[in-house]
Each structure stands twice: as C-alpha cells, then as structure tokens.
Design a protein around this motif. Sequence first.
Motif, mmCIF file in Angstrom:
data_model
loop_
_atom_site.group_PDB
_atom_site.id
_atom_site.type_symbol
_atom_site.label_atom_id
_atom_site.label_comp_id
_atom_site.label_asym_id
_atom_site.label_seq_id
_atom_site.Cartn_x
_atom_site.Cartn_y
_atom_site.Cartn_z
ATOM 1 N N ARG A 119 -4.087 5.254 10.149
ATOM 2 C CA ARG A 119 -3.688 4.940 8.782
ATOM 3 C C ARG A 119 -3.378 3.462 8.577
ATOM 4 N NH1 ARG A 119 2.048 4.733 8.640
ATOM 5 N NH2 ARG A 119 2.123 5.213 6.409
ATOM 6 N N THR A 120 -3.170 2.739 9.671
ATOM 7 C CA THR A 120 -2.868 1.313 9.537
ATOM 8 C C THR A 120 -4.125 0.468 9.379
ATOM 9 O OG1 THR A 120 -2.867 0.956 11.939
ATOM 10 C CG2 THR A 120 -0.786 1.608 10.913
ATOM 11 N N SER A 138 9.839 -1.022 4.732
ATOM 12 C CA SER A 138 9.434 -2.404 4.960
ATOM 13 C C SER A 138 7.976 -2.401 5.379
ATOM 14 C CB SER A 138 10.308 -3.056 6.035
ATOM 15 O OG SER A 138 10.184 -2.366 7.267
ATOM 16 N N GLY A 139 7.387 -3.583 5.358
ATOM 17 C CA GLY A 139 5.991 -3.688 5.741
ATOM 18 C C GLY A 139 5.066 -3.444 4.567
ATOM 19 N N ALA A 140 3.771 -3.577 4.847
ATOM 20 C CA ALA A 140 2.769 -3.450 3.789
ATOM 21 C C ALA A 140 2.522 -2.008 3.384
ATOM 22 C CB ALA A 140 1.459 -4.087 4.246
ATOM 23 N N ILE A 141 2.709 -1.043 4.300
ATOM 24 C CA ILE A 141 2.476 0.364 4.005
ATOM 25 C C ILE A 141 3.830 1.039 3.796
ATOM 26 C CG2 ILE A 141 1.529 2.530 4.862
ATOM 27 C CD1 ILE A 141 -0.494 0.962 6.457
ATOM 28 N N PHE A 150 -4.348 5.402 -0.455
ATOM 29 C CA PHE A 150 -3.270 4.498 -0.844
ATOM 30 C C PHE A 150 -3.457 4.041 -2.287
ATOM 31 C CE2 PHE A 150 -4.121 3.837 3.686
ATOM 32 C CZ PHE A 150 -2.864 3.948 4.251
ATOM 33 N N TYR A 151 -2.324 3.769 -2.925
ATOM 34 C CA TYR A 151 -2.329 2.997 -4.163
ATOM 35 C C TYR A 151 -1.996 1.558 -3.790
ATOM 36 C CZ TYR A 151 -2.297 7.191 -7.112
ATOM 37 O OH TYR A 151 -2.623 8.371 -7.737
ATOM 38 N N TYR A 157 0.851 -1.181 0.000
ATOM 39 C CA TYR A 157 0.000 0.000 0.000
ATOM 40 C C TYR A 157 0.894 1.240 0.000
ATOM 41 C CZ TYR A 157 -3.792 -3.179 1.263
ATOM 42 O OH TYR A 157 -4.710 -4.210 1.276
ATOM 43 N N LEU A 158 0.875 1.985 -1.101
ATOM 44 C CA LEU A 158 1.679 3.197 -1.204
ATOM 45 C C LEU A 158 0.908 4.358 -0.584
ATOM 46 C CD1 LEU A 158 3.152 2.837 -4.812
ATOM 47 C CD2 LEU A 158 4.165 2.182 -2.618
#
Length: 243
Positions: free
Chosen positions: A126-127, A160-163, A98-99, A86-87
Amino acid sequence: MKAHSRWRRAVVLLAALAAALGTARLGLWQLDRAAQKTALHAAVVARGQLPVLTFVDLATAPEQVAAQEHRRVQLEGRWLGQHSIYLDNRQMDGRPGFYLVTPLLLADGDAVLVQRGWLPRNARDRTQLAPVITPEGVVRIEGRITPGPARLYEFEAAASGAIRQNLDVAAYAQEIGLPLRPLAVLQIDSAAGPADGLQRRWSQAAPDVSKHHGYALQWFSLSALVTGLYVWFQLIQPRRRPR
C-alpha cells in the motif's frame, strides 16, 4: 381467581400496547430517515444550481461553511504538492484506493484543501503509490465545497506521514504552518482541467430510500400483527367460547 385473571389480562394488554407502539414508532423512524435523505439530496441539487463562487467568496470562518456547502466554485492557484496527503481505504467503483488531498495556494496568500481525485492502491504494498501529475504554475480548477474530507473510523487518533486514514482541516493547517480556509473543495472534471491521471467519478445519484420504505413496511406489518393477535385472542376468541 378473578383478580389473577384481571391482572393477567392487564399484563397482556400492556405488553401488546408496548409492542404495537414500539414497532409503529420504528416504522415512522424509517420513513423519517428516507425523508431526510431525500431532502438532503434536493438541497445538494439546489445548491449546485446557484452562481459559481470564487476564492474571494470562500468562507473564512467555520460558522460560514454550512451556507456554502455543495456550492460550485472556480479557483486559481498553485499546488503545494509537498503537502499532499493520501487518504487510505477509499473506494471508487468498488475498488480500494486513496483520495489525494493537496492544498491549493490562493492569490491572497492563504490556501484551501482540495480533494483532487482517486487513485488505486497497490494490492501488494500500500505504500507504493501510483504516480500523479501535479502541474506547476498557476492552475484553474472547478469543484464543490464540502466541510472537509469524509471521515472513516480509525483505531489511532494520531496520524502522520503522507498516507493517513483521516484529515482534519484545522489540525492540518497547524501541522504545516499554513493558513487554510475552514473547508475543502471536491474537484470535478472540467474542460480546462489538466490530465493528471486521477479519477473523479464522485457519486451524486439520488439516494436509494427503498430500503427504508421496506423496513418501515416490515415494522408496520409487525405492529398490525401484534394488534390483530391481541384483538383475536383477548377480545374475539373468548366471546366465541360456549358458555
């Protein structure tokens, strides 16, 4: 006194020339910026009208990507949802969000990053990510080829991580241990596409170059003003004084 007067006139002349030429050059630079944006948009439109590519046509080397940028593509594959990213800090219609970027496993065993769409961000946390439907099995998508997801400024290079803030295709391929084509696909809505809850109103409008033309007019006007003031006060006005 005459030498001092000549020296002063020379200094005024050089200063006026520098100001007039400098502001005129800035005006030309603004016109050049407008021309570049117009040419880029024309190239995007022309590339979009070329025949649709498939996975066998996709670039396999970085130096091949430029020739395919903005081309339309149709792909079949399987989503690798466990590698979705998720950008953050991406906007659509003025809203932050997010993109979602997910690798699509192609038939030949390698994969390509797909910018699937936009989803809103939770204003309080935001998470807390909104649910997204990621279909299982073989899917068919349509899109446009890009060098990779657009980059934003970030304070920390490591991610790192999804976001994340940014995503580099080559670095991410090493991170997940999966061969990725050296490009990304910007997914667009299609009749065959699944309803996954993502928004894909990617902007393709003609660039607004009016601000560049406005800035150019200001710089040219300033250049003309400097020239006019020099001519009046240094050439015309002294000759109008009584002898």
